[in-house]
Motif scaffolding. Sequence first.
Motif, PDB file in Angstrom:
ATOM      1  N   TYR A 130      -1.754   1.878  -8.200  1.00 32.33           N
ATOM      2  CA  TYR A 130      -1.687   3.041  -9.079  1.00 32.33           C
ATOM      3  C   TYR A 130      -0.633   2.868 -10.181  1.00 32.33           C
ATOM      4  CZ  TYR A 130      -4.250   5.319  -5.243  1.00 32.33           C
ATOM      5  OH  TYR A 130      -5.170   5.641  -4.272  1.00 32.33           O
ATOM      6  N   ARG A 144       1.657  10.499  -7.265  1.00 30.90           N
ATOM      7  CA  ARG A 144       0.839  10.355  -8.470  1.00 30.90           C
ATOM      8  C   ARG A 144      -0.598  10.751  -8.133  1.00 30.90           C
ATOM      9  NH1 ARG A 144       1.620   5.244 -12.343  1.00 30.90           N
ATOM     10  NH2 ARG A 144       3.239   6.670 -13.086  1.00 30.90           N
ATOM     11  N   THR A 145      -1.198  11.606  -8.950  1.00 32.77           N
ATOM     12  CA  THR A 145      -2.593  11.996  -8.696  1.00 32.77           C
ATOM     13  C   THR A 145      -3.509  10.789  -8.863  1.00 32.77           C
ATOM     14  OG1 THR A 145      -2.791  12.675 -11.000  1.00 32.77           O
ATOM     15  CG2 THR A 145      -2.411  14.426  -9.361  1.00 32.77           C
ATOM     16  N   PRO A 146      -4.579  10.704  -8.076  1.00 29.97           N
ATOM     17  CA  PRO A 146      -5.217  11.770  -7.295  1.00 29.97           C
ATOM     18  C   PRO A 146      -4.546  12.078  -5.959  1.00 29.97           C
ATOM     19  CG  PRO A 146      -6.475   9.758  -7.028  1.00 29.97           C
ATOM     20  CD  PRO A 146      -5.411   9.469  -8.063  1.00 29.97           C
ATOM     21  N   LEU A 147      -3.512  11.354  -5.553  1.00 35.81           N
ATOM     22  CA  LEU A 147      -2.876  11.679  -4.271  1.00 35.81           C
ATOM     23  C   LEU A 147      -2.214  13.046  -4.332  1.00 35.81           C
ATOM     24  CD1 LEU A 147      -1.318   8.251  -3.188  1.00 35.81           C
ATOM     25  CD2 LEU A 147      -3.562   9.205  -2.649  1.00 35.81           C
ATOM     26  N   GLN A 148      -2.388  13.826  -3.293  1.00 33.54           N
ATOM     27  CA  GLN A 148      -1.867  15.189  -3.211  1.00 33.54           C
ATOM     28  C   GLN A 148      -0.961  15.309  -1.982  1.00 33.54           C
ATOM     29  OE1 GLN A 148      -2.866  17.780  -5.268  1.00 33.54           O
ATOM     30  NE2 GLN A 148      -4.656  16.917  -6.306  1.00 33.54           N
ATOM     31  N   GLY A 208      -2.478   8.651   5.779  1.00 31.16           N
ATOM     32  CA  GLY A 208      -2.114   7.894   4.578  1.00 31.16           C
ATOM     33  C   GLY A 208      -0.608   7.785   4.415  1.00 31.16           C
ATOM     34  N   LEU A 209      -0.129   6.570   4.202  1.00 31.87           N
ATOM     35  CA  LEU A 209       1.317   6.329   4.215  1.00 31.87           C
ATOM     36  C   LEU A 209       2.070   7.012   3.071  1.00 31.87           C
ATOM     37  CD1 LEU A 209       1.154   2.637   5.430  1.00 31.87           C
ATOM     38  CD2 LEU A 209       1.748   4.660   6.767  1.00 31.87           C
ATOM     39  N   PRO A 210       1.654   6.917   1.821  1.00 33.28           N
ATOM     40  CA  PRO A 210       2.476   7.540   0.776  1.00 33.28           C
ATOM     41  C   PRO A 210       2.630   9.053   0.985  1.00 33.28           C
ATOM     42  CG  PRO A 210       0.814   6.082  -0.198  1.00 33.28           C
ATOM     43  CD  PRO A 210       0.500   6.205   1.262  1.00 33.28           C
ATOM     44  N   ARG A 211       1.534   9.709   1.345  1.00 33.46           N
ATOM     45  CA  ARG A 211       1.575  11.169   1.521  1.00 33.46           C
ATOM     46  C   ARG A 211       2.448  11.559   2.713  1.00 33.46           C
ATOM     47  NH1 ARG A 211      -3.606  13.300   2.992  1.00 33.46           N
ATOM     48  NH2 ARG A 211      -3.086  15.273   2.005  1.00 33.46           N
ATOM     49  N   SER A 243       0.838  -1.198   0.000  1.00 31.10           N
ATOM     50  CA  SER A 243       0.000   0.000   0.000  1.00 31.10           C
ATOM     51  C   SER A 243       0.873   1.247   0.000  1.00 31.10           C
ATOM     52  CB  SER A 243      -0.887   0.002   1.247  1.00 31.10           C
ATOM     53  OG  SER A 243      -1.655  -1.170   1.326  1.00 31.10           O
ATOM     54  N   THR A 244       1.919   1.203   0.798  1.00 30.49           N
ATOM     55  CA  THR A 244       2.854   2.324   0.870  1.00 30.49           C
ATOM     56  C   THR A 244       3.463   2.607  -0.500  1.00 30.49           C
ATOM     57  OG1 THR A 244       3.391   1.656   3.119  1.00 30.49           O
ATOM     58  CG2 THR A 244       4.953   3.143   2.023  1.00 30.49           C
ATOM     59  N   THR A 265      -1.385  19.042   3.354  1.00 36.69           N
ATOM     60  CA  THR A 265      -1.651  20.478   3.438  1.00 36.69           C
ATOM     61  C   THR A 265      -0.603  21.128   4.351  1.00 36.69           C
ATOM     62  OG1 THR A 265      -3.035  20.233   5.390  1.00 36.69           O
ATOM     63  CG2 THR A 265      -4.133  20.040   3.252  1.00 36.69           C
ATOM     64  N   THR A 277      -8.126  -0.821   3.113  1.00 36.10           N
ATOM     65  CA  THR A 277      -7.652  -0.532   1.761  1.00 36.10           C
ATOM     66  C   THR A 277      -8.224  -1.516   0.746  1.00 36.10           C
ATOM     67  OG1 THR A 277      -5.647  -1.828   2.173  1.00 36.10           O
ATOM     68  CG2 THR A 277      -5.474   0.543   2.463  1.00 36.10           C
ATOM     69  N   ARG A 322       0.477   7.047  14.702  1.00 31.54           N
ATOM     70  CA  ARG A 322      -0.926   7.431  14.538  1.00 31.54           C
ATOM     71  C   ARG A 322      -1.097   8.399  13.367  1.00 31.54           C
ATOM     72  NH1 ARG A 322      -4.679   7.204  18.797  1.00 31.54           N
ATOM     73  NH2 ARG A 322      -5.275   9.346  18.362  1.00 31.54           N
TER      74      ARG A 322
END
Lengths: 293, 293, 293, 293
Positions: D54, D271-275, D251-254, D48-49, D278, D142, D245
Amino acid sequence: MNNILFKGIIAYPITPFDEKGKVNIPLFKKLVDRLVTAGTHGIAPLGSTGVLPYLTDEEKEAVTEATVQQVAGRIPTLVGVSNLTTDKTIYHAQFAEKAGAKAVMIIPMSYWKLTDDEIFAHYDAVAAKISIPIMAYNNPATGGIDMTPALLKRLLQIPNVTMIKESTGDIQRMYHLRNELGDEVAFYNGSNPLALAAFSAGANGWCTAAPNLIPELNIALFDAIQANDLQKAKSVFYKQLDLLRFITAKGLPRTIKAGLHLIGEDGGSLRTPLQPLTDSEMATLAGILSGIR
Amino acid sequence: MNNILFKGIIAYPITPFDEKGKVNIPLFKKLVDRLVTAGTHGIAPLGSTGVLPYLTDEEKEAVTEATVQQVAGRIPTLVGVSNLTTDKTIYHAQFAEKAGAKAVMIIPMSYWKLTDDEIFAHYDAVAAKISIPIMAYNNPATGGIDMTPALLKRLLQIPNVTMIKESTGDIQRMYHLRNELGDEVAFYNGSNPLALAAFSAGANGWCTAAPNLIPELNIALFDAIQANDLQKAKSVFYKQLDLLRFITAKGLPRTIKAGLHLIGEDGGSLRTPLQPLTDSEMATLAGILSGIR
Amino acid sequence: MNNILFKGIIAYPITPFDEKGKVNIPLFKKLVDRLVTAGTHGIAPLGSTGVLPYLTDEEKEAVTEATVQQVAGRIPTLVGVSNLTTDKTIYHAQFAEKAGAKAVMIIPMSYWKLTDDEIFAHYDAVAAKISIPIMAYNNPATGGIDMTPALLKRLLQIPNVTMIKESTGDIQRMYHLRNELGDEVAFYNGSNPLALAAFSAGANGWCTAAPNLIPELNIALFDAIQANDLQKAKSVFYKQLDLLRFITAKGLPRTIKAGLHLIGEDGGSLRTPLQPLTDSEMATLAGILSGIR
Amino acid sequence: MNNILFKGIIAYPITPFDEKGKVNIPLFKKLVDRLVTAGTHGIAPLGSTGVLPYLTDEEKEAVTEATVQQVAGRIPTLVGVSNLTTDKTIYHAQFAEKAGAKAVMIIPMSYWKLTDDEIFAHYDAVAAKISIPIMAYNNPATGGIDMTPALLKRLLQIPNVTMIKESTGDIQRMYHLRNELGDEVAFYNGSNPLALAAFSAGANGWCTAAPNLIPELNIALFDAIQANDLQKAKSVFYKQLDLLRFITAKGLPRTIKAGLHLIGEDGGSLRTPLQPLTDSEMATLAGILSGIR
């Protein structure tokens, strides 16, 4: 105020009824005495195990007094005084204090979901009227309200709310609490199948009905934790896990009473609508108990 | 036994308290009378709206008698008699019958989750001791137990369990019930925001506290359904939806009392731990009410 | 841009496979034609029913082209173009537009839960690259993301996002959407067992695989709603409810294929890991279908 | 077949993208090497990471080969080969075996909820085509499917399904698994905030992306458990809990990419849709990291 009044195995006696449906106080005293002599570290009558909500005011008072008399100061007593209304909760908390309880346990019982402000005001009103410590008890499965870690932290601002009992069965909740509240706050586990994880997380005690049936295993788990021996703790925990899962899944008053019968002790009758275990459930329990012993 | 004793809008009065915290019976009678003269089709005291679980036995009896007296046979009365123990439920059901109630409503209140057999035995024991019909009431959000359609079907085997009230808020549950039970069984909707969907599904009635505030809109919805005019029903439903959502989300006793105040009626005080709406909630409710009127 | 492009019964064809595991395009065209001639009001290939996520890019393109050719403008087509990545979604949306689709349907497929901002940016990026309308599709049970009414409202700010399809199965969600979005926005029901409640709530259409098996009953429900005849709508809905519940519970591709076989039509093979219904499920479905016919 | 191939800290690298959106293989190799030299006990690309779902087939193959080359046998590699269809899963599993992976990890990815029989057949078909061990991975958050302990036990009947990875985040599930499966079966924890509880329960390893940021703390936890020192384990766990936590919640990739940036390492693009996180999330993460270091 010493907030680590309780630690280790805090045992919950059932409330036995006689054949006419009345609380059997002599039998109750005998059951309490078994728990004390078995070596548990605290006694908590009138909890969920003790079918608090099914009792009349007079019955609650008789059970409170019987506990204090029978324990006779050998270990501390923690009396459940929860009620739907604030006034009644105050009434029972004051009674428990006068009777000699070391602390009271309060779950915000709900019919209507209470707001955080309503819950805070409820604890605050009770706390103002007694001088012994309060254990705030979170158990959405029975009480119908789930108090967030943030609300529990807020309750600890009330001077004599000094202990937290968590029974959601989610170890992550306990981690979060510990992280939020710091080391000084006493927190207790009320979910039987979580006993190993909770002690590993630093819980001060385990509130449990299991000592009615297997006190030596419950105490051995706590002893292993105290000795910092995780391997031993794990081993002794897995020995009792099936029983802990069963009594939690099938309901404490029903299963403890049945288990007492299976080990040759009198547990009295249940109060309707609660019914004895079915034959099939009884056989499962017998298998689990004989596997342990 | 006629099982379609109730249909249309079954109105739930609140139980008002005076400033000393006692039930205000004269004010309660006035509130009941408003509901009858507004044209509702049934009156149901001592429901969730009437804070049944927060009352003493004596208060429940006074409210029951006051309802029957004030309604004076103009429309049928449905009295809530739920209690945690079976014996107490029998006691209150018998009282309601003697007082002149046309039927009683029973939700299997729970502290310990009850098994299906325990619930069946509970209803069966009560039914055997009274001769008026019973409405079995399913509302896991307040009662803590979710009765499956299969269990509700089983309860209908008890001769005087003739009505089902569903408050899970899931229309699919209601469809399933109707399909399982057939056309003859009377079923009622207890989820306010589901009113349109439930009547469209064939519900005989809507158990609701909303007529304390907007009886004409509630009745207009039922009338449109009776007239087979879906467009009208939809239109009148969307007019009241925001209010129905608000009173459901924030709790019926709190919001109805606040709404009564906003429309110039006295709703009395609440019993703690229930607290009045916050200022912000009050402003939201005022906005919704003025949008309707 | 006319946002009420679709109304009534929007039929979802399955994607049939041959014995070698390849998409069987001639059979697919035949299945599409059955839906059109049965009188449905729209055709939606490459939905969940059409096992979109299990197809290669080339297969998706072949299915898209086959649909547009076979429908030949008789009714509008709505092509599913959802993909895990934004770039691939754009690619397929552009392909569908060029192929002649009237609109595209997009569910925010998720492996990682997307934030609201990520979802908005995803739709916005796709919308900027095509000129046909987009139906935003919410179905947490398959897509893994639950878009709130607030997010759906925000998506409607994107000019060519003009339609909402709700498949949570919660009628209250649909009421809330309608209240939030007003009368002008086209919203569609994607939960089969909710068909009556959704039309009663004002849904413009019903996105469903059921017309593969019972088109006349699906259309009759819509006709009754159009005629403002709730009694008729209710009656025709309860006739089909068991089938709607079954195909939803057991999965659309598996049940539709099985149902086609039972009514004497060829539905082709499934792609693994999907497996045919078990014998017991098959018998249940046969019983439901023969009860209807 | 040795089923305890992996133990301790099994590290999950992210898959970094360059500014054109392509997988950056040189950077990926560098990130893998950091994890090996930090002392972790296994490497698991394409989890998943690693945003497996994707990636294109070619990208997955390049990442697999790059991992095996870079690790160069220093520690064992566990390659994610999950796919929606059975055929594609077989394809990637065979590729991983040929490329030199020591084992593969498979989560039953779902669009349609799969039945237990479909899941069993899926694993069985893959297992028959490879000769390296399979880790069955349960993560409903997931993958969309929750495999029961009973199903996991059944999967272990397939000869080369020898490891279980549990990521539900429920420690009771893990206890139950251990009790059902016995001591010989290797089970792994995939829920970061559960690390202490899982090791206390006897988990063989911890599958985690955290070593990208705090390898020394992750390894210290495992070392303390190995040394049977619960006090030390607890202390080192609470130090890292806030980070665990946070990366799980956001989410791990972000979060891993953001964290790498904060500690001065290049994590490439998403890679989108991941952003990206913030600004406010970034500040929170910076605070947590500086609190640890």
